[in-house]
Design a protein around this motif. Structure first.
Motif, PDB file in Angstrom:
ATOM      1  N   LEU A   1      -0.702   9.153   6.465  1.00  0.00           N
ATOM      2  CA  LEU A   1      -2.062   8.880   6.017  1.00  0.00           C
ATOM      3  C   LEU A   1      -2.386   7.387   5.964  1.00  0.00           C
ATOM      4  O   LEU A   1      -3.551   7.006   6.042  1.00  0.00           O
ATOM      5  CB  LEU A   1      -2.299   9.497   4.633  1.00  0.00           C
ATOM      6  N   MET A   2      -1.349   6.569   5.797  1.00  0.00           N
ATOM      7  CA  MET A   2      -1.572   5.131   5.644  1.00  0.00           C
ATOM      8  C   MET A   2      -1.822   4.485   7.015  1.00  0.00           C
ATOM      9  O   MET A   2      -0.944   4.507   7.887  1.00  0.00           O
ATOM     10  CB  MET A   2      -0.355   4.480   4.979  1.00  0.00           C
ATOM     11  N   PRO A   3      -2.973   3.886   7.230  1.00  0.00           N
ATOM     12  CA  PRO A   3      -3.231   3.209   8.520  1.00  0.00           C
ATOM     13  C   PRO A   3      -2.341   1.982   8.683  1.00  0.00           C
ATOM     14  O   PRO A   3      -2.294   1.121   7.794  1.00  0.00           O
ATOM     15  CB  PRO A   3      -4.714   2.846   8.443  1.00  0.00           C
ATOM     16  N   ALA A   4      -1.647   1.917   9.794  1.00  0.00           N
ATOM     17  CA  ALA A   4      -0.770   0.764  10.065  1.00  0.00           C
ATOM     18  C   ALA A   4      -1.606  -0.402  10.595  1.00  0.00           C
ATOM     19  O   ALA A   4      -2.585  -0.195  11.307  1.00  0.00           O
ATOM     20  CB  ALA A   4       0.290   1.152  11.075  1.00  0.00           C
ATOM     21  N   PRO A   5      -1.223  -1.629  10.263  1.00  0.00           N
ATOM     22  CA  PRO A   5      -1.972  -2.807  10.751  1.00  0.00           C
ATOM     23  C   PRO A   5      -1.778  -2.993  12.258  1.00  0.00           C
ATOM     24  O   PRO A   5      -0.800  -2.562  12.825  1.00  0.00           O
ATOM     25  CB  PRO A   5      -1.348  -3.951   9.953  1.00  0.00           C
TER      26      PRO A   5
ATOM     27  N   ASP B   1      -0.378   7.427 -11.225  1.00  0.00           N
ATOM     28  CA  ASP B   1      -1.309   6.989 -12.267  1.00  0.00           C
ATOM     29  C   ASP B   1      -2.228   5.861 -11.816  1.00  0.00           C
ATOM     30  O   ASP B   1      -2.786   5.147 -12.622  1.00  0.00           O
ATOM     31  CB  ASP B   1      -0.527   6.532 -13.503  1.00  0.00           C
ATOM     32  N   LYS B   2      -2.347   5.673 -10.507  1.00  0.00           N
ATOM     33  CA  LYS B   2      -3.201   4.601 -10.040  1.00  0.00           C
ATOM     34  C   LYS B   2      -4.665   5.062  -9.963  1.00  0.00           C
ATOM     35  O   LYS B   2      -4.981   6.214 -10.239  1.00  0.00           O
ATOM     36  CB  LYS B   2      -2.730   4.091  -8.684  1.00  0.00           C
ATOM     37  N   ASP B   3      -5.541   4.157  -9.562  1.00  0.00           N
ATOM     38  CA  ASP B   3      -6.975   4.461  -9.632  1.00  0.00           C
ATOM     39  C   ASP B   3      -7.524   5.095  -8.360  1.00  0.00           C
ATOM     40  O   ASP B   3      -8.720   5.101  -8.123  1.00  0.00           O
ATOM     41  CB  ASP B   3      -7.765   3.193  -9.949  1.00  0.00           C
ATOM     42  N   LYS B   4      -6.607   5.589  -7.509  1.00  0.00           N
ATOM     43  CA  LYS B   4      -7.006   6.340  -6.308  1.00  0.00           C
ATOM     44  C   LYS B   4      -7.950   5.543  -5.404  1.00  0.00           C
ATOM     45  O   LYS B   4      -8.944   6.041  -4.913  1.00  0.00           O
ATOM     46  CB  LYS B   4      -7.640   7.690  -6.690  1.00  0.00           C
ATOM     47  N   ARG B   5      -7.559   4.284  -5.193  1.00  0.00           N
ATOM     48  CA  ARG B   5      -8.360   3.465  -4.286  1.00  0.00           C
ATOM     49  C   ARG B   5      -8.135   3.853  -2.832  1.00  0.00           C
ATOM     50  O   ARG B   5      -8.945   3.544  -1.969  1.00  0.00           O
ATOM     51  CB  ARG B   5      -8.010   1.982  -4.475  1.00  0.00           C
ATOM     52  N   GLN B   6      -6.983   4.503  -2.555  1.00  0.00           N
ATOM     53  CA  GLN B   6      -6.656   4.824  -1.174  1.00  0.00           C
ATOM     54  C   GLN B   6      -6.592   6.330  -0.992  1.00  0.00           C
ATOM     55  O   GLN B   6      -6.232   7.077  -1.913  1.00  0.00           O
ATOM     56  CB  GLN B   6      -5.309   4.205  -0.802  1.00  0.00           C
ATOM     57  N   PHE B   7      -6.913   6.766   0.176  1.00  0.00           N
ATOM     58  CA  PHE B   7      -6.844   8.152   0.612  1.00  0.00           C
ATOM     59  C   PHE B   7      -7.909   9.038  -0.029  1.00  0.00           C
ATOM     60  O   PHE B   7      -8.140  10.126   0.443  1.00  0.00           O
ATOM     61  CB  PHE B   7      -5.465   8.767   0.318  1.00  0.00           C
ATOM     62  N   LYS B   8      -8.512   8.601  -1.137  1.00  0.00           N
ATOM     63  CA  LYS B   8      -9.539   9.383  -1.831  1.00  0.00           C
ATOM     64  C   LYS B   8      -9.029  10.818  -2.098  1.00  0.00           C
ATOM     65  O   LYS B   8      -8.013  11.018  -2.728  1.00  0.00           O
ATOM     66  CB  LYS B   8     -10.828   9.411  -0.998  1.00  0.00           C
ATOM     67  N   SER B   9      -9.753  11.804  -1.607  1.00  0.00           N
ATOM     68  CA  SER B   9      -9.389  13.189  -1.920  1.00  0.00           C
ATOM     69  C   SER B   9      -8.087  13.604  -1.244  1.00  0.00           C
ATOM     70  O   SER B   9      -7.385  14.480  -1.745  1.00  0.00           O
ATOM     71  CB  SER B   9     -10.512  14.132  -1.496  1.00  0.00           C
ATOM     72  N   ARG B  10      -7.762  12.997  -0.092  1.00  0.00           N
ATOM     73  CA  ARG B  10      -6.537  13.393   0.599  1.00  0.00           C
ATOM     74  C   ARG B  10      -5.309  13.058  -0.226  1.00  0.00           C
ATOM     75  O   ARG B  10      -4.270  13.690  -0.105  1.00  0.00           O
ATOM     76  CB  ARG B  10      -6.468  12.693   1.969  1.00  0.00           C
ATOM     77  N   GLN B  11      -5.421  12.031  -1.055  1.00  0.00           N
ATOM     78  CA  GLN B  11      -4.280  11.628  -1.861  1.00  0.00           C
ATOM     79  C   GLN B  11      -3.903  12.699  -2.880  1.00  0.00           C
ATOM     80  O   GLN B  11      -2.735  12.880  -3.216  1.00  0.00           O
ATOM     81  CB  GLN B  11      -4.597  10.317  -2.575  1.00  0.00           C
ATOM     82  N   SER B  12      -4.914  13.426  -3.378  1.00  0.00           N
ATOM     83  CA  SER B  12      -4.642  14.441  -4.388  1.00  0.00           C
ATOM     84  C   SER B  12      -3.758  15.556  -3.853  1.00  0.00           C
ATOM     85  O   SER B  12      -3.185  16.326  -4.623  1.00  0.00           O
ATOM     86  CB  SER B  12      -5.959  15.018  -4.912  1.00  0.00           C
ATOM     87  N   GLU B  13      -3.644  15.651  -2.517  1.00  0.00           N
ATOM     88  CA  GLU B  13      -2.802  16.670  -1.933  1.00  0.00           C
ATOM     89  C   GLU B  13      -1.343  16.487  -2.315  1.00  0.00           C
ATOM     90  O   GLU B  13      -0.601  17.461  -2.424  1.00  0.00           O
ATOM     91  CB  GLU B  13      -2.934  16.657  -0.405  1.00  0.00           C
TER      92      GLU B  13
ATOM     93  N   SER C   1       0.826  -1.210   0.000  1.00  0.00           N
ATOM     94  CA  SER C   1       0.000   0.000   0.000  1.00  0.00           C
ATOM     95  C   SER C   1       0.861   1.261   0.000  1.00  0.00           C
ATOM     96  O   SER C   1       0.551   2.237  -0.693  1.00  0.00           O
ATOM     97  CB  SER C   1      -0.930   0.002   1.214  1.00  0.00           C
ATOM     98  N   ILE C   2       1.938   1.246   0.781  1.00  0.00           N
ATOM     99  CA  ILE C   2       2.834   2.401   0.824  1.00  0.00           C
ATOM    100  C   ILE C   2       3.483   2.619  -0.538  1.00  0.00           C
ATOM    101  O   ILE C   2       3.534   3.749  -1.051  1.00  0.00           O
ATOM    102  CB  ILE C   2       3.913   2.191   1.912  1.00  0.00           C
ATOM    103  N   VAL C   3       3.974   1.544  -1.132  1.00  0.00           N
ATOM    104  CA  VAL C   3       4.654   1.654  -2.426  1.00  0.00           C
ATOM    105  C   VAL C   3       3.677   2.109  -3.509  1.00  0.00           C
ATOM    106  O   VAL C   3       3.972   3.007  -4.309  1.00  0.00           O
ATOM    107  CB  VAL C   3       5.314   0.315  -2.809  1.00  0.00           C
ATOM    108  N   SER C   4       2.495   1.520  -3.533  1.00  0.00           N
ATOM    109  CA  SER C   4       1.514   1.875  -4.578  1.00  0.00           C
ATOM    110  C   SER C   4       1.014   3.301  -4.417  1.00  0.00           C
ATOM    111  O   SER C   4       0.613   3.947  -5.389  1.00  0.00           O
ATOM    112  CB  SER C   4       0.343   0.891  -4.552  1.00  0.00           C
ATOM    113  N   ALA C   5       1.053   3.822  -3.195  1.00  0.00           N
ATOM    114  CA  ALA C   5       0.605   5.193  -2.968  1.00  0.00           C
ATOM    115  C   ALA C   5       1.533   6.219  -3.594  1.00  0.00           C
ATOM    116  O   ALA C   5       1.158   7.386  -3.747  1.00  0.00           O
ATOM    117  CB  ALA C   5       0.480   5.457  -1.467  1.00  0.00           C
ATOM    118  N   THR C   6       2.746   5.807  -3.966  1.00  0.00           N
ATOM    119  CA  THR C   6       3.688   6.742  -4.594  1.00  0.00           C
ATOM    120  C   THR C   6       3.427   6.888  -6.086  1.00  0.00           C
ATOM    121  O   THR C   6       4.073   7.706  -6.747  1.00  0.00           O
ATOM    122  CB  THR C   6       5.136   6.259  -4.405  1.00  0.00           C
ATOM    123  N   ARG C   7       2.503   6.101  -6.626  1.00  0.00           N
ATOM    124  CA  ARG C   7       2.277   6.108  -8.069  1.00  0.00           C
ATOM    125  C   ARG C   7       1.135   7.049  -8.413  1.00  0.00           C
ATOM    126  O   ARG C   7       0.016   6.880  -7.943  1.00  0.00           O
ATOM    127  CB  ARG C   7       1.980   4.691  -8.562  1.00  0.00           C
TER     128      ARG C   7
END
Length: 329
Positions: A325-329, A240-252, A232-238
């Motif tokens: 932003l990423m919730p830890a398990p 061009d992904k489909d914004k499955r995580q963080f929703k609007s916060r990711q656009s920041e 999840s951490i690695v994919s959040a750096t991309r």
């Protein structure tokens, strides 16, 4: 010896290495730990910092403590690929060619000021770093194990330097930023009057101990939730992904990233998190192990956009934002 005892012995050996290197290198704990992490994980390190911050001294001190064969290559604009890997020499008496192996045929390679040489020289290291082998003429030669490249570069010079291509940056397991010492540390440095390199160090490690530690790292358990956390951490750096995580916060922060980290980064992050667990004497990975390894593993694998440059946003800041932003398990 039980597994618990093995982990405790390894933890004590690592502490001895830190203590011995600290006799020469004042402070720079993150740099020393990063080099030890890469040696145990079987990866390479890029050290970035202004001149005079003990980058070369830290590498030399590690080589002395490790007891491994060590060679230094001073990268310059006129360096040739053959000066790194080796070449074929014509023997006039026998009318045959013989192989003269270059300085890369060793255990620990210090690639000093690697960005001083053009791309053709930098690319000479690609095969060695990725595949642990070198091709000279028509033959391929295996490099000795363990094999680790510790490269340094100066971030403030622009004239006469060549930026490392993304393909080569990705070959480095870690990128360590060497910072200025604290006032107390600098006082201790100045008191040495430049004689720190002459301090003899004991040999704590050897190839056999490093291989044994690598086996222990392979045995460290990592829960599936931790693996998902890493991905999840690695994919959040991309971007061009489909914004499955963080929703609007990711656009920041997604607008600041042109290209994110590849799956190789996830593999590196898991491996380094396991080494962090080994340093703590544990046989299992915690989320904090992942967080502590995230910055050096990811900072050189993120390509920043123009907006990031315009807003003076760094890759370290973006990684910190993702971790928060990423919730830890």
């Amino acid at each position: 010896m039980s597994d618990t005892e093995n982990f405790e012995v390894c933890r004590k050996v690592i502490d001895l290495c830190r203590e011995e290197i600290s006799r020469r290198v004042v402070g720079q704990k993150d740099v020393v730990d990063g080099i030890l992490t890469a040696a145990i994980a079987g990866g390479h390190v890029l050290l970035e910092g202004v001149p005079g911050l003990a980058k070369t001294l830290a590498v030399r001190s590690f080589a002395d403590v490790s007891g491994l064969d060590f060679k230094r290559i001073q990268f310059t604009p006129d360096l040739l690929p053959a000066d790194v890997t080796g070449t074929l020499i014509y023997e006039q008496n026998s009318a045959t060619f013989s192989v003269r192996k270059g300085p890369v045929f060793t255990n620990v390679v210090l690639a000093d000021e690697i960005n001083r040489s053009p791309a053709k020289v930098q690319s000479a290291l690609l095969e060695a770093m990725a595949e642990r082998q070198v091709t000279i003429g028509e033959n391929t030669y295996k490099l000795p194990e363990p094999f680790i490249v510790l490269a340094t570069q100066n971030p403030i010079d622009e004239e006469g330097t060549y930026n490392l291509p993304a393909a080569e940056l990705d070959r480095f397991l870690l990128k360590l930023v060497v910072s200025y010492p604290t006032p107390e540390e600098e006082i201790a440095v100045v008191r040495t009057c430049g004689k720190a390199p002459d301090i003899p160090l004991r040999k704590i490690l050897d190839a056999e101990k490093i291989f044994a530690m690598r086996k222990l790292v392979d045995s460290i358990k990592c829960d599936d939730k931790i693996v998902e956390y890493i991905v999840s951490i690695v994919s959040a750096t991309r971007a061009d992904k489909d914004k499955r995580q963080f929703k609007s916060r990711q656009s920041e922060f997604s607008k600041y990233i042109s290209f994110g980290a590849s799956p190789r980064a996830g593999i590196a992050l898991l491996q380094c998190a396991k080494v962090q667990a080994l340093f703590a004497g544990r046989n299992f990975v915690l989320p904090d192990d992942v967080k502590s390894a995230a910055l050096p593993v990811l900072r050189h694998r993120i390509v920043l956009s123009y907006e990031a440059s315009a807003d003076s946003v760094t890759s370290d800041e973006l990684i910190g934002k993702i971790l928060s932003l990423m919730p830890a398990p």
